[in-house]
Design a protein around this motif. Structure first.
Motif, PDB file in Angstrom:
ATOM      1  N   ASP A  25       0.782  -1.226   0.000  1.00 15.30           N
ATOM      2  CA  ASP A  25       0.000   0.000   0.000  1.00 15.30           C
ATOM      3  C   ASP A  25       0.822   1.289   0.000  1.00 15.30           C
ATOM      4  O   ASP A  25       0.267   2.375  -0.142  1.00 15.30           O
ATOM      5  CB  ASP A  25      -0.921   0.021   1.229  1.00 15.30           C
ATOM      6  N   GLY A  26       2.131   1.168   0.197  1.00 14.70           N
ATOM      7  CA  GLY A  26       2.966   2.348   0.303  1.00 14.70           C
ATOM      8  C   GLY A  26       2.828   2.975   1.682  1.00 14.70           C
ATOM      9  O   GLY A  26       2.076   2.506   2.534  1.00 14.70           O
ATOM     10  N   MET A  27       3.571   4.056   1.889  1.00 14.66           N
ATOM     11  CA  MET A  27       3.540   4.711   3.198  1.00 14.66           C
ATOM     12  C   MET A  27       4.076   6.122   3.050  1.00 14.66           C
ATOM     13  O   MET A  27       4.948   6.390   2.221  1.00 14.66           O
ATOM     14  CB  MET A  27       4.397   3.926   4.185  1.00 14.66           C
ATOM     15  N   SER A  28       3.582   7.002   3.876  1.00 14.94           N
ATOM     16  CA  SER A  28       4.062   8.377   3.875  1.00 14.94           C
ATOM     17  C   SER A  28       4.083   8.876   5.305  1.00 14.94           C
ATOM     18  O   SER A  28       3.190   8.576   6.092  1.00 14.94           O
ATOM     19  CB  SER A  28       3.133   9.253   3.035  1.00 14.94           C
ATOM     20  N   GLY A  29       5.124   9.629   5.631  1.00 13.30           N
ATOM     21  CA  GLY A  29       5.184  10.253   6.951  1.00 13.30           C
ATOM     22  C   GLY A  29       5.544   9.310   8.079  1.00 13.30           C
ATOM     23  O   GLY A  29       5.067   9.491   9.190  1.00 13.30           O
ATOM     24  N   GLY A  30       6.396   8.318   7.830  1.00 16.36           N
ATOM     25  CA  GLY A  30       6.796   7.395   8.882  1.00 16.36           C
ATOM     26  C   GLY A  30       7.791   8.020   9.842  1.00 16.36           C
ATOM     27  O   GLY A  30       8.599   8.864   9.473  1.00 16.36           O
ATOM     28  N   THR A  31       7.721   7.608  11.101  1.00 13.20           N
ATOM     29  CA  THR A  31       8.662   8.065  12.116  1.00 13.20           C
ATOM     30  C   THR A  31       9.423   6.864  12.643  1.00 13.20           C
ATOM     31  O   THR A  31       8.828   5.859  13.029  1.00 13.20           O
ATOM     32  CB  THR A  31       7.926   8.764  13.276  1.00 13.20           C
ATOM     33  N   VAL A  32      10.742   6.977  12.642  1.00  6.81           N
ATOM     34  CA  VAL A  32      11.607   5.913  13.145  1.00  6.81           C
ATOM     35  C   VAL A  32      12.619   6.550  14.080  1.00  6.81           C
ATOM     36  O   VAL A  32      13.307   7.505  13.703  1.00  6.81           O
ATOM     37  CB  VAL A  32      12.343   5.186  11.994  1.00  6.81           C
ATOM     38  N   GLY A  33      12.700   6.031  15.296  1.00  8.28           N
ATOM     39  CA  GLY A  33      13.655   6.554  16.254  1.00  8.28           C
ATOM     40  C   GLY A  33      13.485   8.033  16.523  1.00  8.28           C
ATOM     41  O   GLY A  33      14.455   8.745  16.749  1.00  8.28           O
ATOM     42  N   GLY A  34      12.244   8.510  16.470  1.00  9.62           N
ATOM     43  CA  GLY A  34      11.954   9.903  16.721  1.00  9.62           C
ATOM     44  C   GLY A  34      12.208  10.825  15.538  1.00  9.62           C
ATOM     45  O   GLY A  34      12.015  12.035  15.635  1.00  9.62           O
ATOM     46  N   VAL A  35      12.638  10.267  14.414  1.00 14.79           N
ATOM     47  CA  VAL A  35      12.896  11.058  13.209  1.00 14.79           C
ATOM     48  C   VAL A  35      11.753  10.849  12.226  1.00 14.79           C
ATOM     49  O   VAL A  35      11.402   9.719  11.908  1.00 14.79           O
ATOM     50  CB  VAL A  35      14.238  10.648  12.548  1.00 14.79           C
ATOM     51  N   MET A  36      11.174  11.951  11.745  1.00 16.74           N
ATOM     52  CA  MET A  36      10.075  11.887  10.777  1.00 16.74           C
ATOM     53  C   MET A  36      10.655  11.857   9.362  1.00 16.74           C
ATOM     54  O   MET A  36      11.517  12.666   9.020  1.00 16.74           O
ATOM     55  CB  MET A  36       9.191  13.116  10.947  1.00 16.74           C
ATOM     56  N   TYR A  37      10.208  10.895   8.559  1.00 19.81           N
ATOM     57  CA  TYR A  37      10.652  10.742   7.175  1.00 19.81           C
ATOM     58  C   TYR A  37       9.478  11.067   6.256  1.00 19.81           C
ATOM     59  O   TYR A  37       8.569  10.262   6.095  1.00 19.81           O
ATOM     60  CB  TYR A  37      11.149   9.314   6.934  1.00 19.81           C
ATOM     61  N   PRO A  38       9.476  12.272   5.655  1.00 21.47           N
ATOM     62  CA  PRO A  38       8.322  12.711   4.878  1.00 21.47           C
ATOM     63  C   PRO A  38       8.239  12.128   3.466  1.00 21.47           C
ATOM     64  O   PRO A  38       7.179  12.183   2.852  1.00 21.47           O
ATOM     65  CB  PRO A  38       8.497  14.227   4.814  1.00 21.47           C
ATOM     66  N   SER A  39       9.337  11.588   2.947  1.00 20.00           N
ATOM     67  CA  SER A  39       9.315  11.082   1.571  1.00 20.00           C
ATOM     68  C   SER A  39       8.413   9.859   1.476  1.00 20.00           C
ATOM     69  O   SER A  39       8.565   8.906   2.238  1.00 20.00           O
ATOM     70  CB  SER A  39      10.726  10.716   1.113  1.00 20.00           C
ATOM     71  N   PRO A  40       7.463   9.870   0.543  1.00 24.57           N
ATOM     72  CA  PRO A  40       6.541   8.739   0.431  1.00 24.57           C
ATOM     73  C   PRO A  40       7.172   7.536  -0.264  1.00 24.57           C
ATOM     74  O   PRO A  40       8.044   7.678  -1.123  1.00 24.57           O
ATOM     75  CB  PRO A  40       5.401   9.293  -0.422  1.00 24.57           C
ATOM     76  N   MET A  41       6.742   6.364   0.156  1.00 25.56           N
ATOM     77  CA  MET A  41       7.080   5.138  -0.557  1.00 25.56           C
ATOM     78  C   MET A  41       5.845   4.774  -1.361  1.00 25.56           C
ATOM     79  O   MET A  41       4.743   4.696  -0.807  1.00 25.56           O
ATOM     80  CB  MET A  41       7.408   4.006   0.410  1.00 25.56           C
ATOM     81  N   PRO A  42       5.987   4.552  -2.665  1.00 26.85           N
ATOM     82  CA  PRO A  42       4.809   4.245  -3.479  1.00 26.85           C
ATOM     83  C   PRO A  42       4.281   2.837  -3.197  1.00 26.85           C
ATOM     84  O   PRO A  42       5.018   1.969  -2.742  1.00 26.85           O
ATOM     85  CB  PRO A  42       5.338   4.342  -4.911  1.00 26.85           C
ATOM     86  N   PRO A  43       3.012   2.604  -3.485  1.00 27.55           N
ATOM     87  CA  PRO A  43       2.457   1.249  -3.352  1.00 27.55           C
ATOM     88  C   PRO A  43       2.910   0.382  -4.525  1.00 27.55           C
ATOM     89  O   PRO A  43       3.087   0.865  -5.638  1.00 27.55           O
ATOM     90  CB  PRO A  43       0.950   1.488  -3.403  1.00 27.55           C
ATOM     91  N   PHE A  44       3.089  -0.897  -4.249  1.00 24.46           N
ATOM     92  CA  PHE A  44       3.500  -1.832  -5.284  1.00 24.46           C
ATOM     93  C   PHE A  44       2.467  -2.929  -5.546  1.00 24.46           C
ATOM     94  O   PHE A  44       2.712  -3.837  -6.330  1.00 24.46           O
ATOM     95  CB  PHE A  44       4.855  -2.464  -4.924  1.00 24.46           C
ATOM     96  N   ALA A  45       1.298  -2.841  -4.904  1.00 28.72           N
ATOM     97  CA  ALA A  45       0.271  -3.869  -5.070  1.00 28.72           C
ATOM     98  C   ALA A  45      -0.139  -4.050  -6.521  1.00 28.72           C
ATOM     99  O   ALA A  45      -0.378  -5.174  -6.968  1.00 28.72           O
ATOM    100  CB  ALA A  45      -0.954  -3.544  -4.214  1.00 28.72           C
ATOM    101  N   GLY A  46      -0.210  -2.965  -7.273  1.00 24.33           N
ATOM    102  CA  GLY A  46      -0.646  -3.034  -8.659  1.00 24.33           C
ATOM    103  C   GLY A  46       0.453  -3.392  -9.640  1.00 24.33           C
ATOM    104  O   GLY A  46       0.175  -3.658 -10.807  1.00 24.33           O
ATOM    105  N   ALA A  47       1.692  -3.400  -9.171  1.00 28.54           N
ATOM    106  CA  ALA A  47       2.822  -3.618 -10.075  1.00 28.54           C
ATOM    107  C   ALA A  47       3.533  -4.949  -9.882  1.00 28.54           C
ATOM    108  O   ALA A  47       4.179  -5.435 -10.811  1.00 28.54           O
ATOM    109  CB  ALA A  47       3.836  -2.491  -9.909  1.00 28.54           C
ATOM    110  N   LEU A  48       3.418  -5.531  -8.698  1.00 30.83           N
ATOM    111  CA  LEU A  48       4.172  -6.747  -8.392  1.00 30.83           C
ATOM    112  C   LEU A  48       3.254  -7.878  -7.945  1.00 30.83           C
ATOM    113  O   LEU A  48       2.233  -7.653  -7.289  1.00 30.83           O
ATOM    114  CB  LEU A  48       5.197  -6.468  -7.286  1.00 30.83           C
TER     115      LEU A  48
END
Length: 84
Positions: A25-48
């Motif tokens: 489904d992809g993801m956007s706005g994940g936080t890891v170790g208190g750091v926010m990562y705004p770059s989205p990961m695209p979904p791959f359900a329709g491609a793979l």
């Protein structure tokens, strides 16, 4: 720019459901170790296929010192069918 996969709780967790859904489904706005990562990961359900997604996840779960349990195409199929 993107959250690290090395040592990631999602990648190393025994229950791979969230990991599978992130790839499907992809993801956007994940936080890891208190750091926010705004770059989205695209979904791959329709491609793979389920097997291709399982292969990617298995690579991530066994690389860079990670130790997540392997994922099968059948698990991806179950998670894909339960998507909202």
């Amino acid at each position: 720019m993107f959250p690290p996969l090395k040592g990631s709780g999602v990648v190393n967790k025994d229950d791979a459901s969230k990991h599978i859904h992130v790839v499907l489904d992809g993801m956007s706005g994940g936080t890891v170790g208190g750091v926010m990562y705004p770059s989205p990961m695209p979904p791959f359900a329709g491609a793979l296929s389920d097997a291709e997604i399982a292969d990617i996840i298995d690579y991530e779960r066994s690389s860079w010192g990670n130790h997540g349990k392997p994922v099968t195409a059948a698990q991806v199929t179950v998670e894909r069918s339960g998507r909202k």
